[in-house]
Design an enzyme around this catalytic site. Structure first.
Site, PDB file in Angstrom:
ATOM      1  N   GLN A 135      13.415  -0.983 -25.121  1.00 24.98           N
ATOM      2  CA  GLN A 135      13.912   0.387 -25.344  1.00 24.98           C
ATOM      3  C   GLN A 135      15.456   0.393 -25.310  1.00 24.98           C
ATOM      4  O   GLN A 135      16.065  -0.592 -25.676  1.00 24.98           O
ATOM      5  CB  GLN A 135      13.330   1.381 -24.343  1.00 24.98           C
ATOM      6  CG  GLN A 135      11.854   1.668 -24.545  1.00 24.98           C
ATOM      7  CD  GLN A 135      10.935   0.585 -24.005  1.00 24.98           C
ATOM      8  OE1 GLN A 135      11.022   0.204 -22.853  1.00 24.98           O
ATOM      9  NE2 GLN A 135      10.046   0.084 -24.826  1.00 24.98           N
TER      10      GLN A 135
ATOM     11  N   GLY B  24       8.870  -3.216 -29.651  1.00 26.24           N
ATOM     12  CA  GLY B  24       8.587  -4.075 -30.808  1.00 26.24           C
ATOM     13  C   GLY B  24       9.882  -4.792 -31.126  1.00 26.24           C
ATOM     14  O   GLY B  24      10.821  -4.172 -31.603  1.00 26.24           O
ATOM     15  N   HIS B  25       9.954  -6.066 -30.778  1.00 28.35           N
ATOM     16  CA  HIS B  25      11.195  -6.822 -30.952  1.00 28.35           C
ATOM     17  C   HIS B  25      11.020  -7.852 -32.067  1.00 28.35           C
ATOM     18  O   HIS B  25      10.227  -8.773 -31.950  1.00 28.35           O
ATOM     19  CB  HIS B  25      11.584  -7.520 -29.645  1.00 28.35           C
ATOM     20  CG  HIS B  25      11.912  -6.552 -28.531  1.00 28.35           C
ATOM     21  ND1 HIS B  25      12.310  -6.948 -27.288  1.00 28.35           N
ATOM     22  CD2 HIS B  25      11.927  -5.199 -28.506  1.00 28.35           C
ATOM     23  CE1 HIS B  25      12.548  -5.875 -26.536  1.00 28.35           C
ATOM     24  NE2 HIS B  25      12.305  -4.808 -27.258  1.00 28.35           N
TER      25      HIS B  25
ATOM     26  N   ASP C  51      15.396  -0.213 -30.615  1.00 31.05           N
ATOM     27  CA  ASP C  51      15.373  -0.830 -31.941  1.00 31.05           C
ATOM     28  C   ASP C  51      16.750  -1.234 -32.446  1.00 31.05           C
ATOM     29  O   ASP C  51      17.010  -1.227 -33.656  1.00 31.05           O
ATOM     30  CB  ASP C  51      14.708   0.111 -32.969  1.00 31.05           C
ATOM     31  CG  ASP C  51      13.299   0.489 -32.571  1.00 31.05           C
ATOM     32  OD1 ASP C  51      12.624  -0.355 -31.951  1.00 31.05           O
ATOM     33  OD2 ASP C  51      12.877   1.618 -32.867  1.00 31.05           O
TER      34      ASP C  51
ATOM     35  N   LYS D 218      17.537  -6.004 -30.360  1.00 27.54           N
ATOM     36  CA  LYS D 218      17.590  -6.798 -29.122  1.00 27.54           C
ATOM     37  C   LYS D 218      16.869  -8.134 -29.305  1.00 27.54           C
ATOM     38  O   LYS D 218      17.348  -9.169 -28.868  1.00 27.54           O
ATOM     39  CB  LYS D 218      16.940  -6.028 -27.959  1.00 27.54           C
ATOM     40  CG  LYS D 218      17.638  -4.720 -27.628  1.00 27.54           C
ATOM     41  CD  LYS D 218      16.885  -3.935 -26.583  1.00 27.54           C
ATOM     42  CE  LYS D 218      15.557  -3.359 -27.071  1.00 27.54           C
ATOM     43  NZ  LYS D 218      15.672  -2.335 -28.120  1.00 27.54           N
TER      44      LYS D 218
END
Ligand code: GDP
Ligand code: IMO
Ligand code: MG
Length: 427
Positions: free
Chosen positions: A226, A42-43, A15, A18
């Site tokens: 990650q 979750g990007h 988080d 990225k």
């Protein structure tokens, strides 16, 4: 013609931002490739008018004409992927050419059920705090050579045989070990066939596609999910994910040799966060942590869980710089520190009266260390409109220079807000 291969990797516990860094860099790239992890990611990408959260699709999907690749190292939850694609299509934003590696493994409903059952079984004090997206159990099957790959979804006979074998084992585990309800073959088989027909147009060979782009002199971005400290080998084991988010993971998870990599950019927040269990030396459980959480809106993009917050940990970041062979840092969320009276940077750990600067591999040691802090002045100015490094107030520049000095690598991208244009590029 030799193209350019660049890896964007999470330098902390995930988080770090990225997605937004990949989105900014993708403007000048030809292909964007996810190489590991799955829908545990979750990007977030914030354009001028909308917010997108990518779980499986690469964060380059919004650009017309780019090639987006889901590499062989990813574990694909087809339902999630199809939903993500559909959501983009509905908004008219499925503009990239998508290729999904035939060799990527499929996250099946039983992987998610086992992930949840295992967490429950481990009980309080032993839980990892997984996202319960079936990631660990799917990678276990891959390594034990019984996994189902994307290509199998397009082959009804192979799929039937593999699924029968898997369900025989998984249903024993679910019912006899964990006391959970077994899963019916018919239900999954029909679903899997329909995933296969939905995904068939996208199935391909990630390595071939990547090398084609590079061969034409194109630029390929590899998007890590990650972060380094969640890597199964180089992270805070066992409080990690089951894949290799580090830069080396891109070689295996996409099919590219290490000497073809030109650049590695590590994304780090200007402070630290962590979701799930495990040691976190610079964690602030009091007021400072709460302020960071609220100002940075630190709630999971996948699970909505509040993220644990703390000061920037340069011991951990130096570990990450070395493991990834990082050329530069993309420092995000600098704006979040505005208004803090004092800002701390951890430059070393202390244990039993001894100061040291390396990140310990033993989890028990990491859980005991105390951070040694350098204290810096905070700032009141809003930096959200700064366009260049020189636009930043002196005290903010000092913070960045301190990071460069302790880290030994330059800060080459700076995030001063979540939007595309709130990015300072220094190259
Ligand atoms: P990822 O998983 O590494 O892509 O990061 P996430 O999307 O899970 O979390 C990063 C969060 O921080 C998202 O909500 C982003 O919109 C936000 N963000 C990223 N960069 C910045 C920044 O420079 N400033 C602020 N205020 N928010 C940012
Ligand atoms: P992005 O790509 C932050 C964490 C989970 C848990 C551990 C193992 O958005 O940075 P898993 O479900 O992977 O078996 O959970 O890893 N975790 C993440 N934390 N960001 C992520 O992804 C994460 N993906 C997994 O919270 O501690
Ligand atoms: Mg995230």
């Amino acid at each position: 013609m030799k193209g350019k291969a660049e890896i964007v990797v999470g330098a902390q516990w995930g988080d770090e931002g990225k997605g937004r860094i990949v989105d900014v860099m993708a403007r000048n790239a030809d292909a964007v490739v996810r190489y590991q992890g799955g829908a545990n990611a979750g990007h977030t990408v914030m354009t001028d008018d909308e917010k997108y959260i990518f779980h499986l699709l690469p964060s380059g999907m919004l650009y017309p004409g780019k090639t987006c690749v889901v590499g062989n190292g990813v574990v694909v939850d087809p339902e999630q992927l199809i939903k993500e694609l559909r959501d983009l299509q509905e908004k008219g934003k499925d503009r990239a050419r998508l290729v999904i590696s035939k060799a990527a493994h499929v996250v099946m409903p039983y992987h998610k059920a086992i992930d949840t059952a295992e967490e429950k079984f481990r009980g309080r004090g032993h839980q990892i705090g997984t996202t319960q997206r079936g990631i660990g159990p799917c990678y276990v099957d891959k390594v034990s050579r019984i996994g189902i790959r994307i290509e199998d979804l397009a082959n009804p006979q192979v799929l039937r045989e593999k699924l029968q074998l898997n369900l025989e084992i998984k249903n024993l585990v679910l019912s006899r070990v964990y006391g959970e309800t077994p899963i019916s073959f018919d239900e999954i088989y029909d679903k899997a066939l329909s995933w296969g027909s939905d995904l068939a147009p996208y199935m391909g060979d990630s390595s071939l596609v990547i090398h084609e782009v590079l061969g034409k002199g194109g630029r390929v971005l590899f998007e890590g999910a990650q972060g380094t400290l969640l890597d199964v080998d180089h992270g805070t084991y066992p409080y990690v994910t089951s894949s290799h988010p580090v830069s080396g993971g891109a070689c295996i998870g996409a099919g590219i040799g290490p000497t073809r990599i030109d650049k590695v950019i590590g994304v780090a927040k200007a402070y630290c966060t962590r979701v799930g269990e495990g040691p976190f030396p610079t964690e602030e459980t009091g007021e400072a942590g709460n302020t960071l959480r609220e100002r940075g809106y630190e709630y999971g993009a996948t699970t909505g869980r509040p993220r644990r917050c703390g000061w920037l940990d340069m011991v951990a970041l130096r570990h990450s710089i070395r493991i990834n062979d990082m050329h530069g840092i993309a420092l995000t969320k600098l704006d979040v520190l505005q208004g803090m009276k004092e800002i701390k940077i951890c430059y070393a750990y202390e244990l039993n009266g001894k100061e040291f600067q390396h990140f310990p591999t033993e989890i028990a040691t990491l859980a005991k260390v105390r951070p040694c802090y350098k204290s810096l002045r905070g700032w009141e100015e809003d930096i959200g409109d700064c366009k260049t490094f020189e636009d930043l107030p002196q005290v903010v520049r000092e913070y960045i220079e301190t990071i460069e000095e302790i880290g030994g690598v330059p800060v080459i991208i700076i995030g001063v807000g979540p939007k595309r244009e709130q990015t300072i590029l220094r190259f």
